[in-house]
Design a protein around this motif. Structure first.
Motif, PDB file in Angstrom:
ATOM      1  N   ASN A 222      -4.736   6.639  18.746  1.00 22.27           N
ATOM      2  CA  ASN A 222      -4.231   7.069  17.440  1.00 22.27           C
ATOM      3  C   ASN A 222      -3.110   6.164  16.949  1.00 22.27           C
ATOM      4  OD1 ASN A 222      -5.977   9.152  17.843  1.00 22.27           O
ATOM      5  ND2 ASN A 222      -4.523  10.765  17.334  1.00 22.27           N
ATOM      6  N   PHE A 223      -2.177   5.873  17.834  1.00 23.47           N
ATOM      7  CA  PHE A 223      -0.996   5.123  17.449  1.00 23.47           C
ATOM      8  C   PHE A 223      -0.896   3.875  18.319  1.00 23.47           C
ATOM      9  CE2 PHE A 223      -0.106   9.578  16.449  1.00 23.47           C
ATOM     10  CZ  PHE A 223       0.111   9.467  15.092  1.00 23.47           C
ATOM     11  N   CYS A 225       0.394   3.217  14.290  1.00 19.50           N
ATOM     12  CA  CYS A 225      -0.228   3.271  12.970  1.00 19.50           C
ATOM     13  C   CYS A 225      -0.539   1.853  12.470  1.00 19.50           C
ATOM     14  CB  CYS A 225       0.706   3.971  11.997  1.00 19.50           C
ATOM     15  SG  CYS A 225       0.089   4.105  10.313  1.00 19.50           S
ATOM     16  N   THR A 254      -5.448   5.485  11.888  1.00 18.82           N
ATOM     17  CA  THR A 254      -5.118   5.764  13.286  1.00 18.82           C
ATOM     18  C   THR A 254      -6.295   5.328  14.159  1.00 18.82           C
ATOM     19  OG1 THR A 254      -5.916   8.033  12.923  1.00 18.82           O
ATOM     20  CG2 THR A 254      -3.539   7.650  12.789  1.00 18.82           C
ATOM     21  N   ASP A 281       5.396   4.965  12.604  1.00 18.88           N
ATOM     22  CA  ASP A 281       4.168   5.756  12.568  1.00 18.88           C
ATOM     23  C   ASP A 281       4.193   6.899  11.563  1.00 18.88           C
ATOM     24  OD1 ASP A 281       3.044   4.241  14.606  1.00 18.88           O
ATOM     25  OD2 ASP A 281       3.939   5.497  16.170  1.00 18.88           O
ATOM     26  N   CYS A 284       1.233   7.565   9.238  1.00 22.07           N
ATOM     27  CA  CYS A 284       0.007   8.113   9.824  1.00 22.07           C
ATOM     28  C   CYS A 284       0.222   9.495  10.419  1.00 22.07           C
ATOM     29  CB  CYS A 284      -0.535   7.164  10.897  1.00 22.07           C
ATOM     30  SG  CYS A 284      -1.037   5.550  10.271  1.00 22.07           S
ATOM     31  N   GLU A 803      -4.906  10.414   9.215  1.00 23.56           N
ATOM     32  CA  GLU A 803      -5.418  11.505  10.055  1.00 23.56           C
ATOM     33  C   GLU A 803      -6.675  12.110   9.456  1.00 23.56           C
ATOM     34  OE1 GLU A 803      -1.557  13.433  12.198  1.00 23.56           O
ATOM     35  OE2 GLU A 803      -1.688  13.674  10.031  1.00 23.56           O
TER      36      GLU A 803
END
Length: 856
Positions: A222-223, A225, A254, A281, A284, A803
């Protein structure tokens, strides 16, 4: 200057200024020459894929000289008949720098001079984040842009200049390498790493016959971002966090990102795919890593490396667009054809039924009524007023009306008398004047408090007055639709224009893996799938119009059945429901032009209206005289929409808002319950508290008697349990999607009332005919499938755009429609079926006199 040559005092000043000017130029030239002579310039011939460990000071500058060959795709003919294509893979050039000296205060400046561009950056590289926080990076990697060339192959030179103002020597490492997979291949995945100071970009060229492609970037983490950007082939390339949004199309990501790119937007038939890792981040949805610091403080960037995978695949062609549009149109035209066939079959059946009956002219009114299976008409226009034993009985009436004629003692009335009453009812009369007549005021308190009410007891007002009253629903909603839709259309056009001009694809929450553009619209398929609401809403209006015309013709020929039997026919609410369904389609299409949290109420406003109108229609069926007026009903719906907007803007995590809303929800539920239980015969004034305490004392404490209207009490108790539970859920959970929560309240109340209506209808000895039964079963099945696709959640504006894109999925129908489009198809069909259920549910009572139809 001519005045300076004159022998005056001012000429002396001019000569003095001239001498000073020459002196300053001389001093600056000498100083510059001295300064240049103190800086040593070293020039080296650079080699690719070689690491250079050098030192630089303020007295020494190093220049590295490189050359490389740039090729491009070229088509040429051989033997004049056979066309051959020779593809030369263009390899990119990447400059990587690492600062080896620690604690240096003066940065090292790197300047890359190319044929048509200059790239410069300092090491350590300083990038800014939120609140102007600064992050320091000692490792920097940049890819050089490639200006377009006309020649098939061209050798280009570029230079890397290294300099600093540091008095002490600063050590660094320089490496210039070729990017072997710089040009992306169609449907071929490519993996790479990127950091905030080491962005990556690649080139893609449209192959012949491909006009639209989808660029997809995926990552397992995910990260940190990231940002994906699509830019035209030009220099410079904006590939840093602080400038990537300057040009082209871009979106944060992400795990997933996808951008649909059309050839017409890029004159060079090629584009760059740029990947940038952000310094923070929060864009995101990630937490802030540090609290705001002073602008002068530098923060350690940490390890923000991210592995990504990019693939470019062709999008759908024009044939798929045509198939999608034909499929969408064909589905709903099928309902038109089916309705036409059913109408023809019903017309033929009624024609045969009439042929088997004697003409009314050959029979007396009593014989005609007996032959049709009903009693002669009541001496009153809408039924008997008498409160006899049969009316007060709790047993359902299941016998035929002809067999109970003697018990009720109805008087026969000739058709001439019916016609005369009909003409009187069509006279110009005002509802307020009629309702305030002495007999109505004295009777309605008695009638509405009877233990067992019949429709005739609550259908005493003039038919023409009520018809005009309910027609106001249609005209009001038509007016609301015009004034609501026009600014909505203007706003969403502005949204789409902003997206197209700025390239910021975070503005709209599309399913980017299945968003097919057409013209200026970014997601045409999501707009097209709303066609069903409009077409089926129009079809419902045509069905209601046909019924309205048939009923009016029956009234004009003084048909006893139309005048005295069945649920009173008022079509104003039906027209309003059909119009609301059409407007739901239009506004849903407007919302999907650019879906986001600021315009979600466009998609839900008419859903509230549809739910409210359906509940009003259910109540009107058995309570035609005491139903709410259009003005009060729309005022309540306006309050609902107002709270919907407040909830979207202020409801996210706001405890005070949820407390106020929950209290208002419960209070409104209690007031509505009281209104329904006492049939409107109560007053909200200063004495209401005293009367409530008196009722509690006399009915619950003193004699503990049960409720007088048990059925109504059961419905209202269940309704209060459901609404209090929903209010408690909202207060505890505080859902982010307040609009959907409010819609869930409306739908739950509608389903509860509809279930109560069906149960009470069956309890009263009534039956459900074949057509409404089929509609009920069909609608229930379609609603089940529709809700399944609705809860797939391909995007959500409750989260950040990055997201939301994690939920994106590919098309599942004809490579053109996604899950949400199927929800549009099925929900429009389900709403149409629900409307047909309301329209036909009481067709079994068309030959039953109104004083035999129970109120519940």
């Amino acid at each position: 200057m001519a005045s300076c040559w004159k022998p005056t005092h001012s000429s002396f000043r001019c000569w003095l200024l001239f001498v000073l000017f020459v002196f300053v130029l001389t001093v600056e030239g000498v100083g510059a020459e001295a300064a240049n002579s103190s800086v040593e310039v070293k020039q080296k011939d650079g080699q690719f894929d070689t690491s250079y460990f050098d030192k630089v000071t303020s007295e020494m500058q190093i220049i590295y000289s490189f050359n490389h060959t740039v090729t491009r795709n070229k088509c040429f003919s051989a033997r004049a008949t056979l066309e051959l294509r020779v593809s030369f893979e263009t390899r990119g050039v990447r400059v990587s720098v690492e600062l080896l000296s620690e604690g240096t205060k003066s940065p090292v400046l790197f300047v890359v001079r190319q044929k048509q561009a200059v790239l410069s950056f300092q090491v350590p590289l300083i990038l800014r984040g939120l609140y102007q926080r600064k992050y320091q990076y000692t490792q920097v990697g940049r890819t050089l842009c490639q200006p377009p060339t006309r020649a098939l192959s061209e050798t280009q030179f570029f230079y890397v200049d290294v300099s600093t103002l540091s008095a002490s020597s600063v050590q660094y490492q320089l490496r210039v390498s070729r990017v072997e997979s710089f040009t992306l291949q169609t449907n071929k995945k490519f993996s790479f790493n990127a950091t905030p100071s080491q962005p990556q970009f690649f080139k893609y060229e449209f192959p012949d016959g491909v006009d639209t492609v989808i660029v997809k970037v995926n990552s397992e983490k995910n990260f940190p971002c990231s940002v994906m950007s699509v830019q035209d082939i030009q220099c410079p390339v904006y590939d840093l966090d602080n400038n990537v949004a300057f040009i082209g199309m871009y979106q944060t990501m992400t795990k997933k990102a996808a951008i649909t790119v059309q050839r017409k937007d890029f004159p060079s038939n090629s584009f760059y795919v740029v990947i940038v890792v952000k310094t923070e981040d929060e864009a995101c949805g990630g937490p802030l890593r540090f609290y705001p610091l002073s602008p002068d403080e530098l923060l350690d960037a940490g390890n923000r490396s991210k592995t990504l995978e990019v693939v470019v695949s062709p999008a759908i062609d024009s044939e798929v667009y045509v198939m999608g549009m034909l499929f969408c149109l064909g589905i709903f035209l099928f309902f038109y054809v089916l309705t036409f066939l059913l109408a023809c079959i019903e017309n033929k059946r009624m024609h045969k039924k009439k042929e088997g009956l004697l003409k009314p002219a050959d029979m007396s009114p009593a014989e005609t009524a007996s032959l049709l299976g009903k009693t002669p008409a009541s001496p009153y226009e809408y039924g008997s007023f008498a409160d006899n034993a049969s009316t007060m009985s709790s047993e359902p009436v299941t016998d035929s009306l002809a067999s109970t004629d003697a018990n009720y003692g109805y008087m026969e009335r000739s058709l001439d008398t019916v016609g005369r009453c009909r003409q009187e009812s069509l006279s110009s009369v005002d509802e307020d004047d009629y309702d305030t007549l002495a007999d109505i005021d004295s009777d309605k308190n008695i009638v509405r408090t009877k233990k067992y009410l019949c429709v005739s007891d609550l259908a005493r007002k003039d038919k023409r007055v009520l018809s005009k009253k309910y027609q106001i629903y249609f005209w009001n909603i038509a007016t609301i639709a015009v004034f609501y839709a026009l600014p909505v259309i203007q706003l969403v056009i502005t949204y789409q224009t902003v997206v197209n001009v700025t390239g910021n694809q975070d503005i709209c929450y599309y399913n980017f893996l299945c968003a097919h553009p057409l013209g200026a619209l970014s997601s045409f398929n999501n707009i097209l799938s709303n066609l069903g609401y409009v077409m089926l809403g129009l079809l419902f209006l045509l069905i209601v119009l046909q019924r309205d015309v048939v009923h009016k013709r029956a009234l004009m020929r003084n048909d006893v059945t139309a005048l005295e039997c069945g649920i009173p026919k008022h079509f104003g609410l039906y027209y309003a429901m059909g119009t609301a369904l059409m407007m739901e389609g239009l506004l849903s299409a407007c919302y999907h032009v650019c879906p986001n949290y600021t315009n979600f109420q466009f998609d839900t406003s008419f859903m509230y209206m549809i739910a409210g109108l359906c509940m009003l229609k259910l109540y009107q069926k058995r309570h035609p005289d005491i139903n709410a007026s259009a003005y009060s009903a729309y005022a309540c719906l306006a309050a609902v929409i107002f709270f919907s907007v407040l909830g979207v803007v202020f409801g996210k995590g706001n405890t005070a808002f949820w407390i106020v809303f929950s209290v208002l929800h419960i209070v409104f539920t209690l007031l509505l319950s009281t209104q329904l239980y006492y049939m409107g015969r109560w007053r909200l004034d200063t004495g209401i508290l005293r009367r409530i305490l008196h009722v509690i004392y006399t009915d619950c404490i003193r004699q503990c008697s049960g409720p007088m209207y048990i059925d109504r009490m059961v419905l209202l108790v269940m309704g209060n349990i459901v609404n209090w539970s929903l209010a408690a859920y909202g207060l505890i959970k505080k859902p982010n999607d307040f609009a959907s929560y409010l819609l869930a309240i409306a739908i739950c109340n509608l389903l509860l009332y509809f279930a109560f209506y069906i149960i009470m209808k069956l309890r009263s000895g009534e039956r459900i005919q074949c057509l409404p039964l089929v509609c009920i079963l069909f609608t229930a099945v379609v609603w089940s499938f529709a809700l399944f696709f609705f809860f797939q959640g391909l995007s959500t504006w409750q989260k950040t755009p990055a997201e939301s894109r994690e939920h994106n999925r590919d098309c599942i129908l004809l490579s053109f429609f996604d899950d949400h489009d199927i929800w549009h198809f099925l929900s429009s069909i389900a709403m149409f079926g629900s409307f047909l259920v309301l329209l036909t549910m009481d067709d079994d009572l068309d030959t039953v006199q109104r004083d035999k139809i129970y109120v519940f």
